[in-house]
Scaffold this active site. Structure first.
Site, mmCIF file in Angstrom:
data_model
loop_
_atom_site.group_PDB
_atom_site.id
_atom_site.type_symbol
_atom_site.label_atom_id
_atom_site.label_comp_id
_atom_site.label_asym_id
_atom_site.label_seq_id
_atom_site.Cartn_x
_atom_site.Cartn_y
_atom_site.Cartn_z
ATOM 1 N N VAL A 1 0.462 -0.796 0.009
ATOM 2 C CA VAL A 1 0.130 -0.184 -0.224
ATOM 3 C C VAL A 1 1.232 1.244 -0.261
ATOM 4 O O VAL A 1 1.877 1.206 0.742
ATOM 5 C CB VAL A 1 -1.320 -0.156 1.354
ATOM 6 N N CYS A 2 0.748 1.756 -0.992
ATOM 7 C CA CYS A 2 1.543 3.418 -0.819
ATOM 8 C C CYS A 2 2.692 3.268 -1.356
ATOM 9 O O CYS A 2 2.887 2.759 -1.601
ATOM 10 C CB CYS A 2 1.165 4.067 0.335
ATOM 11 N N THR A 3 3.891 3.793 -0.139
ATOM 12 C CA THR A 3 4.652 3.774 -0.576
ATOM 13 C C THR A 3 5.838 1.795 0.176
ATOM 14 O O THR A 3 6.559 1.796 0.633
ATOM 15 C CB THR A 3 5.883 5.047 0.378
#
Length: 317
Positions: A102-104
């Protein structure tokens, strides 16, 4: 029973953890025996999230059960991660049936070599960094999530919920995912190919009011005459002055902005309505199905009919 193991570390983004966790826990509630969600950190100690919340893991990564789904959230803690965490991911990531970021969190997977040769995405602000630091990764900055075999990556925080719902739908069916979405009061489901930014957000907002009004006009009326001459007349500027000012203030040419708006509108109609391609091409200002087909092939590598087959959710009965 599918074990979902969520990796915790200091300065993790709390929503990257809690969003997917709520989805999988909700699926377990509506269908007992489907998921077991566990959290773990390197040493089993509580971690402090980037927003200041403290999360208490179930245990250490070393003692964690072998997961079906290994989920790696993002946050500031991915910028200079503990080498032990990267090493653990490198060793244990390939053993999971499904690897999710998720995300970074994608930066952690990339550091561990788990995205090499794969298509992936991350938060829009870090796509350039991911591509620069890890040239073996095929970075796609546009969609809210990307699924490449057993590895799935998602963009900013809320896209982790979209991806998790898609995984629940794969595992348990659409009705189960829909039930979870209803409880969380979220859509089921934004397709993964949906852009992280709308055309309006991808471009800067013009400073001058006439240009801002033109931007809004384009967005609301993609089927109108949107040639530079017509737009310049609305802004009460000469075509040359308008084109120069529009690009200076928004970062894109008027033509490019119109192309983005029309493509976004056409994609939405293909995904959400039963309208035919000819009808959609007229509504979006393409004029003919062939013009729309060329635009889709150029931007997305798929003709409109193929795009609809790929991304329009199957009807429920």
């Amino acid at each position: 029973m599918r074990t979902v193991l969520v990796v915790l570390f200091d300065a993790v983004q709390s929503l990257d953890v809690t969003g997917p966790t709520e989805v999988f826990a909700g699926a377990e509630t509506c269908r007992a025996g489907s998921y077991r969600v566990r959290t773990a950190s390197l040493d089993g100690a509580p971690v402090r999230t980037s927003s200041g919340l403290t999360l208490v893991p179930d245990g250490t990564l070393a003692e964690a059960p072998a997961p079906h789904t290994l989920l790696v959230p993002g946050g500031r803690g991915t910028r200079r991660p503990d080498p032990r965490l990267t090493g653990w991911l490198r060793e244990h990531g390939p053993r999971a049936d499904r690897l999710v970021s998720v995300c970074t969190g994608a930066l952690l997977l990339a550091r561990a070599g788990l995205l090499d040769g794969r298509r992936a995405t991350t938060h829009w602000a870090y796509c350039d960094r991911l591509a620069r630091d890890h040239p073996a990764v095929r970075v796609d900055p546009d969609p809210i999530y990307v699924r490449d075999g057993r590895v799935s990556t998602s963009a900013g925080v809320t896209s982790g919920i979209d991806l998790s719902l898609a995984l629940v739908e794969d595992d348990l069916g659409r009705e189960a995912a829909l039930t979870v979405a209803r409880h969380l009061v979220v859509f089921l489901r934004r397709p993964g190919n949906q852009a992280q930014f709308s055309a309006q957000l991808a471009a800067q907002t013009a400073r001058r009011e006439p240009l801002r009004e033109v931007q809004q006009w384009i967005t609301e009326r993609p089927g109108e005459d949107l040639r530079v001459e017509a737009l310049a007349a609305r802004a009460r500027l000469s075509p040359r002055h308008f084109a120069r000012a529009f690009q200076s203030e928004t970062g894109v040419t008027p033509g490019r902005y119109v192309d983005r708006v029309r493509l976004e509108h056409a994609r939405r109609l293909l995904e959400d309505t039963p309208d035919g391609v000819a009808e959609i091409s007229r509504a979006c200002g393409y004029g003919t199905p062939e013009a729309m087909r060329r635009a889709f092939l150029r931007a997305l590598g798929a003709a409109p009919a193929e795009y609809r087959r790929r991304f329009r959710p199957a009807p429920t009965h």
